[in-house]
Each structure stands twice: as structure tokens, then as C-alpha cells.
Motif scaffolding. Structure first.
Motif, PDB file in Angstrom:
ATOM      1  N   ASP A  60     -53.524 -56.985   8.968  1.00  0.00           N
ATOM      2  CA  ASP A  60     -52.551 -56.938   7.886  1.00  0.00           C
ATOM      3  C   ASP A  60     -53.050 -57.834   6.777  1.00  0.00           C
ATOM      4  N   LYS A  61     -52.570 -57.586   5.600  1.00  0.00           N
ATOM      5  CA  LYS A  61     -52.983 -58.444   4.492  1.00  0.00           C
ATOM      6  C   LYS A  61     -52.054 -59.640   4.380  1.00  0.00           C
ATOM      7  N   THR A  62     -50.765 -59.320   4.178  1.00  0.00           N
ATOM      8  CA  THR A  62     -49.832 -60.374   3.800  1.00  0.00           C
ATOM      9  C   THR A  62     -49.683 -61.420   4.891  1.00  0.00           C
ATOM     10  N   GLY A  63     -50.035 -62.629   4.557  1.00  0.00           N
ATOM     11  CA  GLY A  63     -49.852 -63.718   5.503  1.00  0.00           C
ATOM     12  C   GLY A  63     -51.025 -63.908   6.439  1.00  0.00           C
ATOM     13  N   GLY A  92     -36.921 -67.232   6.235  1.00  0.00           N
ATOM     14  CA  GLY A  92     -36.902 -65.779   6.069  1.00  0.00           C
ATOM     15  C   GLY A  92     -38.188 -65.265   5.457  1.00  0.00           C
ATOM     16  N   ASP A  93     -38.151 -64.036   5.010  1.00  0.00           N
ATOM     17  CA  ASP A  93     -39.321 -63.339   4.477  1.00  0.00           C
ATOM     18  C   ASP A  93     -39.763 -63.967   3.142  1.00  0.00           C
ATOM     19  N   PRO A  94     -41.027 -64.405   3.059  1.00  0.00           N
ATOM     20  CA  PRO A  94     -41.490 -65.069   1.831  1.00  0.00           C
ATOM     21  C   PRO A  94     -41.343 -64.204   0.586  1.00  0.00           C
ATOM     22  N   ASP A  97     -36.999 -51.952   5.813  1.00  0.00           N
ATOM     23  CA  ASP A  97     -37.982 -51.662   6.857  1.00  0.00           C
ATOM     24  C   ASP A  97     -39.248 -51.102   6.227  1.00  0.00           C
ATOM     25  N   SER A  98     -40.351 -51.325   6.941  1.00  0.00           N
ATOM     26  CA  SER A  98     -41.659 -51.019   6.357  1.00  0.00           C
ATOM     27  C   SER A  98     -41.864 -49.534   6.150  1.00  0.00           C
ATOM     28  N   ASP A  99     -41.061 -48.695   6.782  1.00  0.00           N
ATOM     29  CA  ASP A  99     -41.197 -47.261   6.567  1.00  0.00           C
ATOM     30  C   ASP A  99     -40.643 -46.861   5.207  1.00  0.00           C
ATOM     31  N   LYS A 132     -39.687 -49.014   2.843  1.00  0.00           N
ATOM     32  CA  LYS A 132     -40.159 -49.994   1.873  1.00  0.00           C
ATOM     33  C   LYS A 132     -39.064 -50.332   0.843  1.00  0.00           C
ATOM     34  N   LEU A 133     -37.831 -50.219   1.287  1.00  0.00           N
ATOM     35  CA  LEU A 133     -36.688 -50.506   0.411  1.00  0.00           C
ATOM     36  C   LEU A 133     -35.659 -51.341   1.170  1.00  0.00           C
ATOM     37  N   MET A 134     -34.836 -52.058   0.382  1.00  0.00           N
ATOM     38  CA  MET A 134     -33.685 -52.716   0.997  1.00  0.00           C
ATOM     39  C   MET A 134     -32.502 -52.528   0.056  1.00  0.00           C
ATOM     40  N   VAL A 183     -30.640 -51.920  -5.019  1.00  0.00           N
ATOM     41  CA  VAL A 183     -31.786 -51.535  -4.186  1.00  0.00           C
ATOM     42  C   VAL A 183     -33.018 -52.251  -4.711  1.00  0.00           C
ATOM     43  N   LYS A 184     -33.782 -52.836  -3.804  1.00  0.00           N
ATOM     44  CA  LYS A 184     -35.061 -53.387  -4.256  1.00  0.00           C
ATOM     45  C   LYS A 184     -36.153 -52.885  -3.314  1.00  0.00           C
ATOM     46  N   GLY A 185     -37.368 -52.750  -3.850  1.00  0.00           N
ATOM     47  CA  GLY A 185     -38.446 -52.255  -2.995  1.00  0.00           C
ATOM     48  C   GLY A 185     -39.701 -51.956  -3.772  1.00  0.00           C
ATOM     49  N   ALA A 186     -40.653 -51.333  -3.084  1.00  0.00           N
ATOM     50  CA  ALA A 186     -41.945 -51.025  -3.682  1.00  0.00           C
ATOM     51  C   ALA A 186     -41.755 -50.127  -4.902  1.00  0.00           C
ATOM     52  N   LEU A 225     -51.068 -58.897  -7.983  1.00  0.00           N
ATOM     53  CA  LEU A 225     -49.663 -59.283  -7.792  1.00  0.00           C
ATOM     54  C   LEU A 225     -48.954 -58.230  -6.957  1.00  0.00           C
ATOM     55  N   ARG A 226     -48.025 -58.658  -6.124  1.00  0.00           N
ATOM     56  CA  ARG A 226     -47.153 -57.707  -5.417  1.00  0.00           C
ATOM     57  C   ARG A 226     -45.961 -57.456  -6.322  1.00  0.00           C
ATOM     58  N   VAL A 227     -45.625 -56.204  -6.501  1.00  0.00           N
ATOM     59  CA  VAL A 227     -44.537 -55.873  -7.430  1.00  0.00           C
ATOM     60  C   VAL A 227     -43.350 -55.293  -6.667  1.00  0.00           C
ATOM     61  N   MET A 274     -58.771 -53.841   6.207  1.00  0.00           N
ATOM     62  CA  MET A 274     -57.468 -54.333   5.737  1.00  0.00           C
ATOM     63  C   MET A 274     -56.430 -53.222   5.818  1.00  0.00           C
ATOM     64  N   ILE A 275     -55.295 -53.564   6.391  1.00  0.00           N
ATOM     65  CA  ILE A 275     -54.211 -52.589   6.504  1.00  0.00           C
ATOM     66  C   ILE A 275     -52.982 -53.239   5.904  1.00  0.00           C
ATOM     67  N   THR A 276     -52.385 -52.607   4.929  1.00  0.00           N
ATOM     68  CA  THR A 276     -51.270 -53.292   4.290  1.00  0.00           C
ATOM     69  C   THR A 276     -50.206 -52.328   3.797  1.00  0.00           C
ATOM     70  N   ALA A 310     -53.772 -48.791   2.217  1.00  0.00           N
ATOM     71  CA  ALA A 310     -52.623 -49.391   1.547  1.00  0.00           C
ATOM     72  C   ALA A 310     -51.392 -48.520   1.758  1.00  0.00           C
ATOM     73  N   ARG A 311     -50.225 -49.129   1.523  1.00  0.00           N
ATOM     74  CA  ARG A 311     -48.962 -48.393   1.665  1.00  0.00           C
ATOM     75  C   ARG A 311     -48.899 -47.654   3.002  1.00  0.00           C
ATOM     76  N   VAL A 312     -49.371 -48.293   4.047  1.00  0.00           N
ATOM     77  CA  VAL A 312     -49.375 -47.605   5.336  1.00  0.00           C
ATOM     78  C   VAL A 312     -48.016 -47.742   6.009  1.00  0.00           C
TER      79      VAL A 312
HETATM   80  P1  ATP Z   1     -48.801 -56.309   5.443  1.00  0.00           P
HETATM   81  O1  ATP Z   1     -49.818 -56.484   4.387  1.00  0.00           O
HETATM   82  O2  ATP Z   1     -48.727 -57.455   6.349  1.00  0.00           O
HETATM   83  O3  ATP Z   1     -48.784 -54.948   6.054  1.00  0.00           O
HETATM   84  P2  ATP Z   1     -46.702 -56.082   3.628  1.00  0.00           P
HETATM   85  O4  ATP Z   1     -45.748 -57.172   3.473  1.00  0.00           O
HETATM   86  O5  ATP Z   1     -47.623 -55.780   2.513  1.00  0.00           O
HETATM   87  O6  ATP Z   1     -47.403 -56.407   4.946  1.00  0.00           O
HETATM   88  P3  ATP Z   1     -44.488 -54.480   4.230  1.00  0.00           P
HETATM   89  O7  ATP Z   1     -43.793 -55.692   4.668  1.00  0.00           O
HETATM   90  O8  ATP Z   1     -44.428 -53.245   5.034  1.00  0.00           O
HETATM   91  O9  ATP Z   1     -46.006 -54.745   4.028  1.00  0.00           O
HETATM   92  O10 ATP Z   1     -44.012 -54.160   2.776  1.00  0.00           O
HETATM   93  C1  ATP Z   1     -44.373 -52.982   2.121  1.00  0.00           C
HETATM   94  C2  ATP Z   1     -43.846 -52.966   0.699  1.00  0.00           C
HETATM   95  O11 ATP Z   1     -42.423 -53.011   0.740  1.00  0.00           O
HETATM   96  C3  ATP Z   1     -44.278 -54.166  -0.115  1.00  0.00           C
HETATM   97  O12 ATP Z   1     -45.454 -53.917  -0.825  1.00  0.00           O
HETATM   98  C4  ATP Z   1     -43.127 -54.341  -1.065  1.00  0.00           C
HETATM   99  O13 ATP Z   1     -43.308 -53.530  -2.206  1.00  0.00           O
HETATM  100  C5  ATP Z   1     -41.937 -53.827  -0.286  1.00  0.00           C
HETATM  101  N1  ATP Z   1     -41.197 -54.931   0.320  1.00  0.00           N
HETATM  102  C6  ATP Z   1     -41.663 -55.907   1.097  1.00  0.00           C
HETATM  103  N2  ATP Z   1     -40.697 -56.725   1.482  1.00  0.00           N
HETATM  104  C7  ATP Z   1     -39.562 -56.273   0.937  1.00  0.00           C
HETATM  105  C8  ATP Z   1     -38.194 -56.686   0.988  1.00  0.00           C
HETATM  106  N3  ATP Z   1     -37.795 -57.726   1.672  1.00  0.00           N
HETATM  107  N4  ATP Z   1     -37.297 -55.966   0.278  1.00  0.00           N
HETATM  108  C9  ATP Z   1     -37.694 -54.885  -0.409  1.00  0.00           C
HETATM  109  N5  ATP Z   1     -38.944 -54.449  -0.473  1.00  0.00           N
HETATM  110  C10 ATP Z   1     -39.875 -55.116   0.178  1.00  0.00           C
END
Ligand code: ATP
Length: 870
Positions: A333-336, A393-395, A427-429, A431-433, A447-450, A478-480, A536-538, A586-588
Motif C-alpha cells: 500500500d502507499k498510504t502510511g 482516527g484516520d489521518p 469504505d475503500s470500495d 471511496k466515499l463517506m 458527502v466527501k470522497g475521491a 497531493l491527495r485530493v 505500489m498498490i493504492t 492506483a484506485r484499486v
Molecule cells: P492505500 O494507499 O494504503 O491503499 P489509500 O488511503 O490511498 O490507501 P483508501 O483508504 O482506499 O486508499 O482510499 C481511497 C480514496 O478514498 C482516497 O484516495 C481518497 O480519495 C478517498 N478517501 C480516503 N479516506 C477517506 C475518508 N475518510 N472519507 C472519504 N474519502 C476518503
């Protein structure tokens, strides 16, 4: 109290708890005294005495003891005092050997226990109004706990609040489909376990959603505790190598037994007294069969595993250690893991504006509003205490909370004003909350997310401009995250993601930086050098991911970075052709991870895969080495993995591979040492018996050699430092035999060498002193001491003088003890008991010369490259 039937207020009252504050410290103390620790009572362990008795369950030992008893009986009948010594000594040596065995076993067990306690579960609990993470064993009935997807439920608990909660309860109910849970559900009295949907149960896991619950039962009072006796927790902890070695031990045992049988028959025909030749053959069998090998391998493995703990890798299953040494692809994984996961919000973009705004303590009104909405849609907390800032919690989220805090909007205060009425967790599937908050009397869905997902969900806002902003930020690594909202008329009964997360108005974007870990770059370099491919898988954006992968040296010219969507579009065949050229995914989604693992495995590679979420569990299981994140990882991921990284660091995986290779190399050294020396003993007795019809060693001499030269030096040899050049080699094929590359032949030749030296010593000793005992004394000295010296030779394939002769302090100590024990029986009056005699000085000098021969032979073989350096 009936925790699922009574109302939640009644349950709380019965448990003297408070939903908002949790238990008070004094209550916790008295309840801990009353209910004890929240643990299942473990199966009784073997006592040292039982272990000691077990040591005598070996057939050969029993035969030896019977022989000793017979000889003791004969001595009694004949009334010859001197004849008592031999059986008594044999008994003593066998007891000493058994004690060694017990020490080894308990050491191995302690090491494994220590590992178990390292992966002890934790719980998020509210006490005295403060949320903290504690050891799950400290929970008491009445504690208020918080649960989220991926957590193991630490105790039986009644739900107080829940959002889209699902729990996997197969351990209790046998049902593998997650059960839906709801804090508001009303349950009939005496409903079966599987229907108590307002409860969660210890030992089960949360697969979706979040909840707050009050602990209703702990430890053996939980449903799991009630069936604990039925559970069989015994795991198969033997590694493939251990199994192979145990099998090899059996073959060698049969060979040794056959040799002993021949020796016995030859001895009989040549007039050696039956009992004497019988004892010699049985003692030879006892000494030559490497019955201690599997135990010693366990010790070497567990010592290695402890060494790994210090380097932040916790191994959950011993076989993983061996596999680690063969790892040839590390998917990370990339993040962390490759990055620091110290997210810091740097930029914000508000829809319709012209430029990015830097995050500060005094942001514009528009950005403050964006931050406020983003914060309302976050879990976790950011607090500043006297000891410093605390991110829980989640950084990704705490970086937003911090920016909001700096702008005078702490999350807790915002939530008091704008109550959260519902949520669909991240959830990572998806990618929204999503959350629903009451803002100014309206129901607001936030709603926030990718961004790439959000842009398809937004119907209002300047999406083109936002896309440009997103690309700009991504290129800067940057992560957006995009934030959107919509107003709804009424609060729906059931929150459906599809409905809530559509038709949104784009509010803006926030960009956060997550710098690469400093040590990751070095580790990537080590990997490439060691023939291991980093991938790298992210979940992150492909542009962000590629920027970081290039910086780290993972993505090179000519290699590809693809997205999960592109991967989905590929057939298995296409993937098989491409997989070796793709360095970044990416975006896996978690399902993509399994395909990547399988594709590499089909190429014959040994794949390590990292993961942290619930959905990563299948990929972690599919990989040869599943690595879970210790800090950000969920309990479910940790449980599915072979190894947990306590610092979530890529460099730790590489370090663990290095240790894995080192441990394997050490086991190889131990096996070579033990087998080489044992083969030497068998050849010696066999040849002398056949050619000269005499026993070159008496039974207690053989047993003494076995005692002093086997265990101690072997274990110390297994603790050898990992050799500096171990990561200069290519990964070892997983199924490669330990005896590959001529190692087996070398062991046999070493056996021949020991036997030859001892035969020369025996013949010279007998001729010069004119006594058989003189020959036996010489053979005893030369065989035992040359074996001790051999432990040094086996330390490395490099010259001893290059690695430093005395650099393994444990081995120095072990060999010193062994040498003293040998000299003790040679030079003190004890010699009489061992059938040894005084030798003239020239024989001692000859013995010294012979003992030095293995060093000479081994050094020359190393210098001429005969001992191939793999
Ligand atoms: P890794 O690189 O370890 O796979 P990641 O953090 O890049 O992990 P995910 O956690 O699956 O991967 O996040 C995927 C995408 O979802 C991120 O690029 C971001 O746009 C979005 N995301 C991550 N965390 C949140 C969150 N808490 N709320 C909303 N969207 C999020």
C-alpha cells in the motif's frame, strides 16, 4: 437483566453505566475486582515435570534405560562396585539430556507466548467521559465501547447506537454471511443467538458500519466463553521445513538403526560381551538420531521471530518466517507504508473560485464553510493537550479536523450545533463517506470522497474547473478529496448509498500532502538489489501515486501505472502478459488486489501483500505473506495476515525478508552442523567395528559427546547474526530443498572427515598406549572437540577470519561450556568412570593437530570456492 430483551435504559441502569460518560474509574476498579479480566481461560499448559516425563517417551531412550537397568541388575548380582558406574552414568546423562530438552521446549513456548501477547486485542472505550484505547482484557460489564468496521468485538455488548452495522458471527452461529445489527431492534425473550440483532458478541467481527454499545458480559461469561471448552485453538505450528526435517530425521533414524543393528551383530560375532555391544549400539542410535532437531529449529525460528519483533514485525504463524525468506514480489500500500501517513491539509479550492487557497489559521469564509462541512463528515478526533496534539482516527480525516480546529471550529463543538443524524461509513470500495446533519433546521447530506468518484455524483458546480484543480494538485503528489452536499426533505428510514450519494452539489476540494517515508527509498533500493520487485498498490489517484512511486524508485522508465478500472478491463491473459511491467496500481479495490497476487503467483513468484481493511482480508490470505498494518489495520486484517507491521512501514517488510533469509540460513547451518557431526559418529563406529571388530567409543562416551556437542553449540549457531551480504542474493525458490546446491553432499563429506580423524586418533591411541582404552580416549577427545570447533566452521560460507572468529558471543559461551565438560572427564578423576585413561603428551599434541584439521579443510574449501556461496 436480560441484555437483549430489556430496554437499553434498563440495561444501562442494571450495569450502573452512563451512555455519555461511560463508567467512572472507581467503578472500573471495583468491577475488575468482581469480574476479573476479560479473557477466556486458557487450556492448561504442560508443567515442566510433565515435559520432563515426556522426554523419556522416546523408544530409543526407553531401550537404553532398559539396557542400563539390566546392566545394573547384573552388577548387583555379581556384586562388582565398578560395574555400577556405567548404568548410573548413563542414567545421569539421559536425565541431563532430558533437562536440556525441557529447557529448550519451555524457551520455545515462552517465545511463542510473548508473540501471542503482542497481538492481544484492543478496545475503544469511554470512561470518565474520555475516549481511549485499552487492552481488551481490561474491559468490565458496563463499559461503553465504540466499534467500527474491521474491529473484533471485545466482549458481549448491547448496542446503544448503530449505523449500517453488520457483524460476522460465524465463530458462534456458523453463519458466514454477516448479520445485520440494529440498536433499535426489539428482540423476543429467549430468541436464539443469531436473532439477537441488538447485541454484538465477543470474538465476532464488525464487517460494516459503526456502533456504540454497552458491555454486558466479559471473559468466560460471554457466549464465546460458554463454548470456549469446545473450541480447539491448537494450530498447526510446524513449518514446512520442520515437517521435512522431522521426516528426514525418521529416515536417518532408520539408517542409524540399521547401522547399529549391523554393529551389534558384528560385535556379537567378535566376542564383545552382549550387554556392552548392545549398550554401545543403542547409545550410538540415541546419539546419532537427530531427535532434537525439530525442537532446535523451533527455538531458532522463535528467536528469529523475537528479533523481528524488535524490528517491528510480528509474525503470527511460524511458517511465514520461511516463506518470507523466499519473497520475490512485495506489493505494498502507499498510504502510511511507503508514505508517512502524516497528512497535512495544504490547499483548498471552493467551487467557482479562481484559485487554490492555502490552509492557515485565518482562512476565508468560503474555505471555512468548506472545512466545516468536511469536518461534519469526518470520524476520529483531533485534540490539543498539554502533552501535544493528538490525532485519533484516520489521518486523512484528522488532517481536515486539524485545519478546522486551527480556524476555530473544533469538531466536537460543530457536532453539538449540527447534530449528526445518520451516516454511511467510508469504505475503500465506494471511496466515499456520507453523513446527514441538521444544519439550520434542514437535513443536509454531506458527502466527501475521491474526486473522480465525486465528479460523477455531482450535478451542480463547475466540474471542469474542479478537474483541472484536482489534476494540478495530484501532480504535486497531493491527495485530493472532494466535498459535496444536498438537502433532503425527510430523514430516510434506511440509508442507501446509491440514493444519498447522488445528485450532489460540489462544494469544493481539499488537498493534503503525505510525504514519502525517508527509509522507504533506501528499502526499495535494497529490494531491487535483492531480486525482489516492489509494486505500489493504492486507493489514491493514479497521478498522485505515480508522482510518489517515481520519487521512491518504484516506477521506472518503461514501467506502467494503471488504475483499478483499467485492470478490470484486462483479461487474465492480458494481465499475465503485462503484470511484470506494471509497477503502480492506483484506485484499486480490494478485489483487484487478489487478481494482482494471483497474476504474480502464476508467474511462480512468492508474493507479499499489505492490507489494512476488512475487505483486504481475502487478498491477505491469498498472498504467500499477508502483511497487516499494526497501527491503521483492522483486527480482521491482522487476523487474516501472516505478519503485522507495528510501524506500518515498508522498510519493515524488507527488514523482515532479510531476517527471514537470515533465519533460514541459520537453520541450514544448524542442520549441517548436527547432521555432519552425527554422521561422523556413525561412520566411525561402523568402520572400526567392521574392520577391527572393536568399539571405538563406549556407550557413555558416545552419550557424553552427544550431550556436550549437540544442543548448546547448535542453538548458539542458530543465533548467528544475519550475514551482511544476505540481501545481495536472489530469493530462494520456495520448494528448494535445504540440501540443494550440494549442501547434502558437503554434510556427508564432513561426516567422513570427522570419522577419518577419529579413526586415525583411535588407531594411534591404541598403538601408542597399547590399550583399547587409549584408542577410545583419543577418539573421544578428537571427535568431541573437533565437533565443537566445527560449530565455528559452520557459521558462514565466508572465511571465519573474515567474519571475525569470536563474534558470536553465545557460541563462544556454548563452546566454552562444551570444551570444559569434555576436559572435565578427560583430566579429572571422573575419567575412570568414563573408561578414559591418561595419555602421553605426544598423543595430546597429535590430538590437538587432528582437532585443527577441520578448520584447515573448511577454510581451504571456502577459499577455493568449493563451499558455494549461495
Ligand atoms: P492505500 O494507499 O494504503 O491503499 P489509500 O488511503 O490511498 O490507501 P483508501 O483508504 O482506499 O486508499 O482510499 C481511497 C480514496 O478514498 C482516497 O484516495 C481518497 O480519495 C478517498 N478517501 C480516503 N479516506 C477517506 C475518508 N475518510 N472519507 C472519504 N474519502 C476518503
Amino acid at each position: 437483566m436480560n441484555p437483549y430483551f430489556d430496554s437499553k435504559e434498563e440495561v444501562l441502569t442494571a450495569l450502573e453505566s452512563d451512555e455519555a460518560q461511560g463508567l467512572r474509574s472507581e467503578q472500573v476498579k471495583s468491577k475488575q475486582a468482581q469480574f476479573g479480566r476479560n479473557q477466556l481461560v486458557e487450556k492448561k499448559k504442560k508443567t515442566n515435570w510433565q515435559r520432563f516425563v515426556d522426554q523419556f517417551k522416546d523408544t530409543m531412550i526407553i531401550i537404553l534405560l532398559i539396557a542400563a537397568a539390566v546392566s545394573f541388575g547384573i552388577a548387583m548380582v555379581e556384586g562388582d562396585v565398578a560395574e555400577f558406574f556405567e548404568p548410573a552414568l548413563i542414567l545421569l546423562i539421559v536425565i541431563l539430556n532430558a533437562i536440556m530438552g525441557v529447557l529448550q521446549e519451555s524457551k520455545a513456548e515462552k517465545a511463542l507466548d510473548a508473540l501471542k501477547s503482542l497481538s492481544a486485542p484492543h478496545a475503544r472505550v469511554l470512561r470518565d467521559g474520555v475516549e481511549s484505547v485499552i487492552d481488551a482484557a481490561e474491559l468490565v460489564p458496563g463499559d461503553i465501547i465504540k466499534l467500527e468496521a474491521g474491529d473484533f468485538v471485545p466482549a458481549d455488548a448491547r448496542l446503544l447506537k448503530s449505523a449500517s452495522l453488520k457483524s460476522e458471527e460465524s465463530a458462534l452461529t456458523g453463519e458466514s454471511v454477516s448479520a445485520e445489527k440494529d440498536a433499535l431492534a426489539q428482540i423476543e425473550e429467549n430468541a436464539p443467538l443469531g436473532d439477537r440483532s441488538n447485541m454484538v458478541f465477543s470474538g465476532c467481527s464488525i464487517t460494516y458500519g459503526t456502533a456504540t454499545a454497552v458491555v454486558s458480559a466479559t471473559g468466560m461469561q460471554t457466549e464465546m466463553g460458554k463454548i470456549a471448552d469446545l473450541l480447539n485453538n491448537e494450530n498447526d505450528t510446524q513449518t514446512p521445513l520442520q515437517k521435512k526435517l522431522a521426516q528426514l530425521g525418521t529416515y536417518l533414524g532408520i539408517l542409524a538403526l540399521a547401522a547399529c543393528a549391523i554393529i551389534f551383530v558384528v560385535g556379537l560375532f567378535n566376542g564383545i560381551p552382549v550387554l556392552e555391544i548392545f549398550m554401545t549400539s543403542v547409545s550410538l542410535a540415541v546419539s546419532a538420531i537427530p531427535e532434537g532437531l525439530p525442537a532446535i529449529v523451533t527455538i531458532v525460528l522463535s528467536i528469529g521471530v523475537q528479533r523481528m519483533v524488535k524490528k517491528n514485525a510480528i509474525i503470527r504463524r511460524l511458517p511465514a518466517v520461511e516463506t518470507l525468506g523466499s519473497a520475490s514480489v512485495i506489493c505494498s500500500d502507499k498510504t502510511g507504508t511507503l508514505t508517512q501517513n502524516r497528512m497535512t491539509l495544504v490547499n483548498a479550492y471552493v467551487d467557482q473560485s479562481d484559485e487554490l487557497e492555502k490552509i492557515s489559521e485565518h482562512n476565508s469564509e468560503a474555505v471555512r464553510k468548506l472545512l466545516m462541512y468536511a469536518t461534519l463528515c469526518c470520524d476520529g478526533s483531533y485534540v490539543v493537550e498539554a502533552s501535544g496534539e493528538k490525532h485519533i482516527g484516520d489521518p486523512t480525516e484528522t488532517s481536515i479536523l486539524k485545519a478546522s480546529y486551527l480556524n476555530g471550529m473544533p469538531k466536537e463543538e460543530l457536532l453539538k450545533r449540527y447534530e449528526r443524524l445518520g451516516e454511511i461509513p467510508f469504505d475503500s470500495d465506494r471511496k466515499l463517506m456520507t453523513t446527514i446533519n441538521r444544519i439550520d433546521g434542514k437535513y443536509m447530506v454531506i458527502v466527501k470522497g475521491a474526486f473522480d468518484i465525486m465528479e460523477k455524483r455531482c450535478v451542480r458546480g463547475d466540474l471542469k474547473k474542479a478537474r483541472n484543480m484536482n489534476d494540478d494538485m495530484s501532480k504535486q503528489a497531493l491527495r485530493v478529496l472532494a466535498i459535496g452536499y444536498k438537502e433532503i426533505e425527510a430523514l430516510p428510514q434506511n440509508l442507501v448509498a446509491e440514493e444519498m450519494e447522488n445528485g450532489l452539489t460540489l462544494m469544493g476540494l481539499v488537498g493534503m500532502i503525505d510525504p514519502p517515508r525517508e527509509e522507504a527509498k533506501k528499502a526499495v533500493e535494497v529490494c531491487c538489489h535483492a531480486g525482489i520487485r516492489p509494486v505500489m498498490i493504492t486507493g489514491d489517484h493514479v497521478v498522485t501515486a505515480s508522482a510518489i512511486a517515481k520519487e521512491l524508485g518504484i516506477l521506472h522508465e518503461g514501467e506502467k501505472a494503471i488504475t483499478g478500472l483499467e485492470l478490470d478491463a484486462m483479461s487474465d491473459e492480458q494481465l499475465a502478459n503485462e503484470v511484470e511491467h506494471i509497477s503502480v496500481y492506483a484506485r484499486v479495490s480490494p478485489e483487484n488486489k487478489i487478481r494482482i497476487v494471483k497474476a504474480w503467483q502464476n508467474k511462480g513468484q512468492i508474493v507479499s501483500m499489505t492490507g489494512d481493511g476488512v475487505n483486504d482480508a481475502p487478498a491477505l490470505k491469498a498472498a504467500d505473506i499477508g502483511c497487516a498494518m499494526g497501527i491503521t489495520g483492522t483486527d480482521v486484517a491482522k487476523n487474516a495476515a501472516d505478519m503485522t507491521l507495528t510501524d506500518d512501514n515498508f522498510a519493515t517488510i524488507v527488514e523482515a525478508v532479510k531476517e527471514g533469509r537470515g533465519i533460514y540460513a541459520n537453520i541450514k547451518k544448524v542442520v549441517g552442523f548436527l547432521l555432519g557431526t552425527n554422521i561422523g559418529e556413525v561412520i566411525l563406529v561402523f568402520v572400526v567395528m567392521l574392520l577391527w571388530h572393536k568399539a571405538p567409543l563406549l556407550s557413555m562416551q558416545l552419550l557424553w559427546i552427544n550431550l556436550v556437542t549437540d544442543s548448546l553449540p547448535a542453538i548458539a549457531l542458530g543465533m548467528e547474526k544475519v550475514e551482511a551480504d544476505i540481501m545481495d542474493k536472489k530469493p530462494r525458490p520456495k520448494d528448494e530443498s535445504i540440501f540443494a546446491h550440494g549442501f547434502g553432499i558437503r554434510i556427508a563429506l564432513q561426516g567422513v572427515m570427522f570419522a577419518t580423524l577419529a579413526i586415525i586418533a583411535f588407531l594411534l591411541g591404541e598403538n601408542i598406549t597399547g590399550e583399547l582404552a587409549g584408542g577410545q580416549t583419543m577418539a573421544f577427545i578428537v571427535l568431541s572437540l573437533s565437533q565443537v570447533i566445527q560449530a565455528y566452521n559452520m557459521r558462514s560460507d565466508h572465511s571465519l577470519f573474515k567474519i571475525g572468529v569470536f563474534t558470536n558471543k553465545k557460541l563462544n559461551m556454548a563452546c566454552l561450556v562444551s570444551i570444559v565438560l569434555v576436559l572435565l572427564v578427560v583430566f579429572t578423576p571422573l575419567k575412570v568412570l568414563f573408561g578414559l585413561i591418561d595419555l602421553p603428551i605426544e598423543l595430546h599434541l597429535i590430538a590437538l593437530g587432528l582437532i585443527a584439521v577441520p578448520v584447515l579443510v573448511m577454510e581451504l574449501s571456502k577459499a577455493f570456492g568449493l563451499i558455494r556461496h549461495q
